[in-house]
Enzyme design. Structure first.
Site, PDB file in Angstrom:
ATOM      1  N   THR A 155       0.866  -1.183   0.000  1.00 42.09           N
ATOM      2  CA  THR A 155       0.000   0.000   0.000  1.00 42.09           C
ATOM      3  C   THR A 155       0.903   1.233   0.000  1.00 42.09           C
ATOM      4  O   THR A 155       1.326   1.688  -1.048  1.00 42.09           O
ATOM      5  CB  THR A 155      -0.980  -0.010   1.193  1.00 42.09           C
ATOM      6  OG1 THR A 155      -0.262  -0.260   2.400  1.00 42.09           O
ATOM      7  CG2 THR A 155      -2.053  -1.067   1.002  1.00 42.09           C
ATOM      8  N   LYS A 181       3.928  -6.889   3.851  1.00 35.77           N
ATOM      9  CA  LYS A 181       3.705  -5.488   3.512  1.00 35.77           C
ATOM     10  C   LYS A 181       3.381  -4.733   4.781  1.00 35.77           C
ATOM     11  O   LYS A 181       2.841  -5.287   5.761  1.00 35.77           O
ATOM     12  CB  LYS A 181       2.590  -5.314   2.481  1.00 35.77           C
ATOM     13  CG  LYS A 181       1.199  -5.778   2.899  1.00 35.77           C
ATOM     14  CD  LYS A 181       0.387  -4.824   3.744  1.00 35.77           C
ATOM     15  CE  LYS A 181       0.344  -3.438   3.163  1.00 35.77           C
ATOM     16  NZ  LYS A 181      -0.446  -2.525   4.085  1.00 35.77           N
ATOM     17  N   THR A 192      -0.728  -0.987   8.380  1.00 36.66           N
ATOM     18  CA  THR A 192      -1.400  -2.303   8.285  1.00 36.66           C
ATOM     19  C   THR A 192      -0.344  -3.317   7.859  1.00 36.66           C
ATOM     20  O   THR A 192       0.457  -3.010   7.026  1.00 36.66           O
ATOM     21  CB  THR A 192      -2.529  -2.228   7.258  1.00 36.66           C
ATOM     22  OG1 THR A 192      -3.399  -1.198   7.674  1.00 36.66           O
ATOM     23  CG2 THR A 192      -3.312  -3.504   7.133  1.00 36.66           C
ATOM     24  N   GLU A 279       6.619   4.745   7.230  1.00 39.27           N
ATOM     25  CA  GLU A 279       6.230   5.952   6.506  1.00 39.27           C
ATOM     26  C   GLU A 279       7.054   7.147   6.963  1.00 39.27           C
ATOM     27  O   GLU A 279       7.018   7.547   8.130  1.00 39.27           O
ATOM     28  CB  GLU A 279       4.734   6.214   6.723  1.00 39.27           C
ATOM     29  CG  GLU A 279       3.870   5.189   6.012  1.00 39.27           C
ATOM     30  CD  GLU A 279       2.403   5.292   6.356  1.00 39.27           C
ATOM     31  OE1 GLU A 279       1.592   4.728   5.602  1.00 39.27           O
ATOM     32  OE2 GLU A 279       2.054   5.922   7.378  1.00 39.27           O
ATOM     33  N   ASN A 403       0.191  10.443   5.592  1.00 37.73           N
ATOM     34  CA  ASN A 403      -1.093  10.070   6.141  1.00 37.73           C
ATOM     35  C   ASN A 403      -2.158  11.144   5.927  1.00 37.73           C
ATOM     36  O   ASN A 403      -3.351  10.821   5.840  1.00 37.73           O
ATOM     37  CB  ASN A 403      -0.946   9.730   7.618  1.00 37.73           C
ATOM     38  CG  ASN A 403      -0.333   8.351   7.802  1.00 37.73           C
ATOM     39  OD1 ASN A 403      -1.024   7.346   7.661  1.00 37.73           O
ATOM     40  ND2 ASN A 403       0.956   8.295   8.066  1.00 37.73           N
ATOM     41  N   SER A 408      -6.057  10.599  -1.032  1.00 41.64           N
ATOM     42  CA  SER A 408      -6.147  11.448  -2.216  1.00 41.64           C
ATOM     43  C   SER A 408      -5.427  10.824  -3.388  1.00 41.64           C
ATOM     44  O   SER A 408      -4.768   9.822  -3.285  1.00 41.64           O
ATOM     45  CB  SER A 408      -5.559  12.829  -1.900  1.00 41.64           C
ATOM     46  OG  SER A 408      -4.222  12.724  -1.512  1.00 41.64           O
TER      47      SER A 408
END
Length: 408
Positions: A155, A181, A192, A279, A403, A408
Site C-alpha cells: 500500500t 507489507k 497495516t 512511513e 497520512n 487522495s
C-alpha cells in the site's frame, strides 16, 4: 527512502515446492497497479495464522479465522486498496463472495480459501472488480513469483519486502520464503501488516498454530512504526510437506529448533523491513531493555520508548534530548521501578548511570550517534535478568504528509 533496505532480487528468492503465486491489476482502488494476488497451495499443505487483536477487526480476518478452523486450505486471495473493515455484515458477505469466486475457478470449496485485504477502512469492497481480476491472477501463478506478489500486496510501502533462506532440517535441505507489507498503522499485536511465510518442510500439522504464534512473537510482535494496531493484521505460515526431511514432530527437538530458527530468521527480516520502510522513516532504531524481572516488563518499557512521539522526533532531528527516553521509561507502567538503578546507553555512549547523567557523557557524543541511520538504545532497569528488544523508526514530517494525503 527506506533505511538500508532495497527491493528484493527475484533471483535470490527461492521457490517453495507446492506454492504458486499470481498477480493482476483489478482496479480495486486505483487503475494501473498490481492490487490482486492469489497464492495457490498443493493439496496436503498445512496453514496456520495469527491475526490482529484489534476488536474492530476486518471482515476478512473474521472469515480467515472461520476457514482455518475447518482446515484444508488450498488458496489465499489478497487485495490492496480496500481493507473491508468497518463494513458490517455487508463486508462479511463480500469477503465470503470473494472466497466463493476463487473457489469456483479452482474447483474448491469456499472454506478452502482465505481472504485478506489491506487499504482504506470503511469503504465497500468492490467484489465485482476482484472477481473480474481473478482469472488473470490465476493464469499468472508461478512458483517463482514471490517478488511480484511482494509488490502487489503493497500500500504505502516504498519497496517490496521478501526474503528467503535454506537450512538443514531432519537430514535434508528445506526452503523458507516469505513476503510482507506494511509501512504505517504498524504496531502488530498478535500492522497495516500482512505477512506470508512458506516452507516445504515436513512438519506435524498439529504444531502449526503454536509455530505461527511463536514466530509472530519473535518478529512482527517486536516492531512499531506509530503505535496503531491495524484492523487487518494477518500473518500466515504455510508448510507444504514436500521436502525430504524427517517429519518435525516437536518444536523442542533438534529438528524443530532448526526449522523454527530458519523461519524466524526470515520473519525477523520481514518485520524489520517494515520498520525500515516506515512511513517517512529516516532512521532504524533498536530498543533493547535488560535487567528486568520479566521479559514482558522489558518489552513494556521498550514500547514506551519506541512509541513516544517526543523520542521519535528527537531521533529525526538528531537532537540528543535524551531525557525524553528516561521520561518514557518512567511512565511505562512499572509501578515499583527504582529510578536510581536506571542506566542508558546510545550505541557505545554511556548517557545515564544510576538514574542520572553519566559524568563522562558529552552531548556531542550523543549527537554523533543520533546522526547515524541505524541506532541502538539500551536501557538497564537494574532489577533482574530478563531482557527484550523492539525495533522502531523515527517520526518525520513526511509521516504526517503521507497520512494526510493517504486517500487522495
Amino acid at each position: 527512502m527506506p533505511v538500508n533496505l532495497t527491493a528484493p532480487d527475484a533471483s535470490q528468492l527461492f521457490p517453495v515446492a507446492g506454492v504458486r503465486l499470481g498477480v493482476a491489476e483489478a482496479g480495486v482502488r486505483k487503475a494501473g497497479r498490481k492490487d490482486l494476488t492469489v497464492i495457490l497451495l498443493d493439496e496436503g499443505a498445512s496453514v496456520a495464522g495469527v491475526f490482529t487483536q484489534n476488536r474492530f477487526c476486518a471482515a476478512p480476518v473474521q472469515v480467515c479465522r472461520e476457514h482455518l478452523a475447518q482446515g484444508a486450505i488450498r488458496a489465499i486471495v489478497v487485495n490492496t486498496g480496500n481493507a473491508n473493515a468497518g463494513t458490517g455484515e455487508a463486508g462479511l458477505r463480500r469477503a465470503r463472495q470473494t472466497c466463493t469466486a476463487l473457489a469456483g475457478l479452482l474447483q474448491l470449496q469456499p472454506r478452502q480459501v482465505l481472504p485478506l485485504s489491506t487499504g482504506v477502512i470503511m469503504e465497500p469492497l468492490p467484489v465485482d472488480r476482484i472477481e473480474a481480476g481473478l482469472p488473470a491472477a490465476i493464469a499468472d501463478a508461478q512458483a517463482s513469483h514471490w517478488a511480484r506478489a511482494a509488490e502487489a500486496i503493497m500500500t504505502t510501502d516504498t519497496v517490496p519486502k521478501a526474503f528467503s533462506a535454506r537450512a538443514r532440517v531432519g537430514g535434508a535441505e528445506v526452503t523458507v520464503t516469505g513476503i510482507a507489507k506494511g509501512a504505517g498503522m504498524i504496531r502488530p499485536n498478535m500492522a497495516t501488516m500482512l505477512g506470508f511465510l512458506a516452507t516445504d518442510a515436513r512438519v506435524d500439522p498439529a504444531l502449526m498454530p503454536r509455530l505461527a504464534l511463536e514466530l509472530a512473537e519473535g518478529s512482527f510482535n517486536r516492531v512499531t512504526v506509530d503505535g496503531d494496531t491495524s484492523t487487518n493484521d494477518s500473518f500466515l505460515v504455510i508448510a507444504t510437506h514436500q521436502a525430504g526431511n524427517a517429519p518435525v514432530t516437536s518444536l523442542d527437538s533438534d529438528e524443530g529448533r532448526a526449522l523454527k530458527a530458519a523461519l524466524l530468521d526470515v520473519a525477523r527480516q520481514l518485520a524489520q523491513a517494515i520498520v525500515r520502510d516506515g512511513e517517512g522513516a529516516t532512521k532504524f532504531i533498536t530498543v533493547r531493555v535488560d535487567g528486568g524481572r520479566t521479559a514482558d516488563e522489558c518489552r513494556q518499557v521498550a514500547y514506551a520508548i519506541a512509541h513516544s512521539p517526543l523520542v521519535k522526533t528527537a531521533f529525526f532531528a538528531s537532537d540528543p534530548n535524551l531525557g525524553r527516553i528516561l521520561a518514557a521509561v518512567g511512565y511505562a507502567g512499572i509501578g515499583d521501578l527504582d529510578q536510581t538503578r536506571i542506566d542508558l546507553h546510545l550505541d557505545d555512549v554511556h548517557v545515564a548511570i544510576n538514574g542520572g547523567r553519566h559524568p563522562a557523557y558529552r552531548e556531542e557524543d550523543g549527537q554523533r550517534v543520533m546522526k547515524q541511520a541505524e541506532i541502538t538504545v539500551r536501557v538497564g532497569l537494574g532489577r533482574g535478568d530478563a531482557a527484550d528488544t523492539v525495533w522502531t523508526c523515527d517520526l518525520s514530517h513526511d509521516y504526517v504528509s503521507i497520512n494526510a494525503d493517504y486517500r487522495s
